[in-house]
Design a protein around this motif. Sequence first.
Motif, PDB file in Angstrom:
ATOM      1  N   ASN A 106      59.762   1.053  91.096  1.00 54.38           N
ATOM      2  CA  ASN A 106      59.882   1.065  92.506  1.00 54.38           C
ATOM      3  C   ASN A 106      59.674   2.795  92.389  1.00 54.38           C
ATOM      4  O   ASN A 106      60.667   3.314  91.736  1.00 54.38           O
ATOM      5  CB  ASN A 106      59.878   0.644  92.707  1.00 54.38           C
ATOM      6  CG  ASN A 106      60.558   1.380  94.215  1.00 54.38           C
ATOM      7  OD1 ASN A 106      60.799   1.693  95.245  1.00 54.38           O
ATOM      8  ND2 ASN A 106      60.506   0.068  95.559  1.00 54.38           N
ATOM      9  N   TRP A 108      60.166   5.954  94.328  1.00 54.23           N
ATOM     10  CA  TRP A 108      60.720   6.133  96.113  1.00 54.23           C
ATOM     11  C   TRP A 108      61.151   7.730  95.718  1.00 54.23           C
ATOM     12  O   TRP A 108      61.203   7.945  94.703  1.00 54.23           O
ATOM     13  CB  TRP A 108      62.048   5.721  96.384  1.00 54.23           C
ATOM     14  CG  TRP A 108      63.040   5.415  95.492  1.00 54.23           C
ATOM     15  CD1 TRP A 108      63.342   5.541  94.538  1.00 54.23           C
ATOM     16  CD2 TRP A 108      64.229   6.589  95.844  1.00 54.23           C
ATOM     17  NE1 TRP A 108      64.781   5.784  93.648  1.00 54.23           N
ATOM     18  CE2 TRP A 108      65.490   5.947  94.540  1.00 54.23           C
ATOM     19  CE3 TRP A 108      64.252   7.245  97.293  1.00 54.23           C
ATOM     20  CZ2 TRP A 108      66.161   7.181  95.082  1.00 54.23           C
ATOM     21  CZ3 TRP A 108      66.172   7.810  97.750  1.00 54.23           C
ATOM     22  CH2 TRP A 108      66.704   7.692  96.620  1.00 54.23           C
ATOM     23  N   THR A 110      63.193  10.302  98.899  1.00 55.96           N
ATOM     24  CA  THR A 110      64.511  10.848 100.227  1.00 55.96           C
ATOM     25  C   THR A 110      63.751  11.253 101.424  1.00 55.96           C
ATOM     26  O   THR A 110      64.115  11.052 102.020  1.00 55.96           O
ATOM     27  CB  THR A 110      65.364  12.039  99.634  1.00 55.96           C
ATOM     28  OG1 THR A 110      64.895  12.661  99.264  1.00 55.96           O
ATOM     29  CG2 THR A 110      66.778  10.870  98.916  1.00 55.96           C
ATOM     30  N   CYS A 115      60.636   4.227 102.395  1.00 51.98           N
ATOM     31  CA  CYS A 115      61.579   4.266 101.210  1.00 51.98           C
ATOM     32  C   CYS A 115      62.804   4.346 101.349  1.00 51.98           C
ATOM     33  O   CYS A 115      63.707   3.268 100.767  1.00 51.98           O
ATOM     34  CB  CYS A 115      61.031   5.084 100.283  1.00 51.98           C
ATOM     35  SG  CYS A 115      59.391   5.748  99.623  1.00 51.98           S
ATOM     36  N   ARG A 116      63.232   5.438 102.117  1.00 53.82           N
ATOM     37  CA  ARG A 116      64.253   4.718 102.271  1.00 53.82           C
ATOM     38  C   ARG A 116      65.271   3.479 102.689  1.00 53.82           C
ATOM     39  O   ARG A 116      65.983   2.773 102.714  1.00 53.82           O
ATOM     40  CB  ARG A 116      64.799   5.964 103.386  1.00 53.82           C
ATOM     41  CG  ARG A 116      64.714   7.713 102.618  1.00 53.82           C
ATOM     42  CD  ARG A 116      64.663   8.431 104.251  1.00 53.82           C
ATOM     43  NE  ARG A 116      65.962   8.417 104.739  1.00 53.82           N
ATOM     44  CZ  ARG A 116      67.243   9.286 104.321  1.00 53.82           C
ATOM     45  NH1 ARG A 116      66.669   9.984 103.417  1.00 53.82           N
ATOM     46  NH2 ARG A 116      68.724   9.375 104.808  1.00 53.82           N
ATOM     47  N   GLU A 118      63.725   0.811 102.052  1.00 53.15           N
ATOM     48  CA  GLU A 118      63.440   0.047 101.767  1.00 53.15           C
ATOM     49  C   GLU A 118      64.896  -0.047 100.562  1.00 53.15           C
ATOM     50  O   GLU A 118      64.462  -1.375  99.953  1.00 53.15           O
ATOM     51  CB  GLU A 118      62.582  -0.123 100.717  1.00 53.15           C
ATOM     52  CG  GLU A 118      61.954  -1.387 100.067  1.00 53.15           C
ATOM     53  CD  GLU A 118      60.211  -1.134  99.038  1.00 53.15           C
ATOM     54  OE1 GLU A 118      59.476  -1.559  99.082  1.00 53.15           O
ATOM     55  OE2 GLU A 118      60.908   0.303  98.782  1.00 53.15           O
ATOM     56  N   MET A 119      65.835   0.664 100.126  1.00 54.13           N
ATOM     57  CA  MET A 119      66.548   0.742  98.614  1.00 54.13           C
ATOM     58  C   MET A 119      67.324  -0.264  99.485  1.00 54.13           C
ATOM     59  O   MET A 119      68.181  -1.075  97.885  1.00 54.13           O
ATOM     60  CB  MET A 119      66.546   2.026  99.223  1.00 54.13           C
ATOM     61  CG  MET A 119      65.683   2.943  98.895  1.00 54.13           C
ATOM     62  SD  MET A 119      64.994   3.003  97.086  1.00 54.13           S
ATOM     63  CE  MET A 119      66.092   2.961  96.171  1.00 54.13           C
ATOM     64  N   ASN A 123      68.451  -2.760  96.599  1.00 56.17           N
ATOM     65  CA  ASN A 123      69.389  -3.168  95.447  1.00 56.17           C
ATOM     66  C   ASN A 123      70.442  -4.373  95.526  1.00 56.17           C
ATOM     67  O   ASN A 123      70.820  -4.761  94.933  1.00 56.17           O
ATOM     68  CB  ASN A 123      70.674  -2.058  96.813  1.00 56.17           C
ATOM     69  CG  ASN A 123      71.862  -2.249  95.842  1.00 56.17           C
ATOM     70  OD1 ASN A 123      72.554  -1.752  95.002  1.00 56.17           O
ATOM     71  ND2 ASN A 123      73.285  -2.417  97.294  1.00 56.17           N
ATOM     72  N   ALA A 138      64.176   1.357  89.602  1.00 54.45           N
ATOM     73  CA  ALA A 138      63.578   2.502  91.149  1.00 54.45           C
ATOM     74  C   ALA A 138      63.783   3.912  90.549  1.00 54.45           C
ATOM     75  O   ALA A 138      65.208   4.326  90.741  1.00 54.45           O
ATOM     76  CB  ALA A 138      64.474   2.476  91.920  1.00 54.45           C
ATOM     77  N   ASN A 140      63.187   7.620  91.521  1.00 54.98           N
ATOM     78  CA  ASN A 140      63.174   8.623  92.562  1.00 54.98           C
ATOM     79  C   ASN A 140      62.374   9.735  91.506  1.00 54.98           C
ATOM     80  O   ASN A 140      62.419  10.354  90.929  1.00 54.98           O
ATOM     81  CB  ASN A 140      64.846   9.530  92.903  1.00 54.98           C
ATOM     82  CG  ASN A 140      64.448  10.255  93.837  1.00 54.98           C
ATOM     83  OD1 ASN A 140      65.153  11.542  93.086  1.00 54.98           O
ATOM     84  ND2 ASN A 140      64.315   9.782  94.979  1.00 54.98           N
ATOM     85  N   LEU A 153      71.567   7.599  97.805  1.00 55.64           N
ATOM     86  CA  LEU A 153      72.004   6.484  97.832  1.00 55.64           C
ATOM     87  C   LEU A 153      74.189   5.758  97.984  1.00 55.64           C
ATOM     88  O   LEU A 153      74.242   5.106  97.771  1.00 55.64           O
ATOM     89  CB  LEU A 153      71.819   5.787  96.439  1.00 55.64           C
ATOM     90  CG  LEU A 153      70.101   6.070  95.624  1.00 55.64           C
ATOM     91  CD1 LEU A 153      70.861   5.877  94.270  1.00 55.64           C
ATOM     92  CD2 LEU A 153      69.546   4.841  97.126  1.00 55.64           C
ATOM     93  N   VAL A 158      74.332   1.855  98.131  1.00 59.09           N
ATOM     94  CA  VAL A 158      73.538   1.466  96.964  1.00 59.09           C
ATOM     95  C   VAL A 158      73.760   1.324  95.741  1.00 59.09           C
ATOM     96  O   VAL A 158      73.519   2.629  95.218  1.00 59.09           O
ATOM     97  CB  VAL A 158      72.075   2.233  96.719  1.00 59.09           C
ATOM     98  CG1 VAL A 158      71.083   1.708  95.784  1.00 59.09           C
ATOM     99  CG2 VAL A 158      71.520   1.158  98.216  1.00 59.09           C
TER     100      VAL A 158
END
Length: 224
Positions: A106, A108, A110, A115-116, A118-119, A123, A138, A140, A153, A158
């Motif tokens: 994935n 993603w 910030t 995306c935020r 979905e985290m 997790n 994931a 970043n 996170l 997360v």
Amino acid sequence: MTETKTPGPISPITIIGAALVLGILAGAAVLYVKGQGSGNQVAVSNGEACKQDEALAASLNGAAKGDVAAMLPTSEPQSLAALSFSGPDGKPKTLADLKGKTVLLNLWATWCVPCREEMPALNALQASAGNDAFEVVAINVDTGSDEKPRQFLSEISVHKLAFYQDSSLGVFNDLKKRGLVLGLPVTLLVGPDGCTKAGMNGPANWGGADAKNFIDTALKGLGS
């Protein structure tokens, strides 16, 4: 006395021929320049590295429903083994280092609101399904240091996802060139052989029953 000849008009055929030659040379130059890319290049040609598994594709197609209905089988598998990024310790890493694992890859950032959101779901999937045979990776893609994404996170609790990052955007650009990425977030299922098996652009509830069933189906089909 020497007679001086005045050049006649250039024929249309000659003009067209010259234009074609120039066009070919220009095209070759463009291809050469584009070939000078970043370190995120495919190490092995697609045909040599990856083959379509029709039975697996059929199983994944059947399991792509509900929250993960957009997670469709890859029609032409591609090797992502050479994809490079930073590991949790900040040292260089490639997807080949995870060989033998099925990976839910994935991308993603910030600054990407979906995306935020979905985290936490990613997790939760890692918490329930992560093991020696499967990992949610994931990555970043914020440019700059890792301070902001790590803080984010931590703020949303997360803690099950290992922190991977590519601040150069090399991963994103490589996948975009290969037609696998339209924007963020994007999620790709990568088999133990480093080849893509399925993918989707956009967010999904990866913490729900539909996602868990999809991953279970993938692991069973891949013999994990």
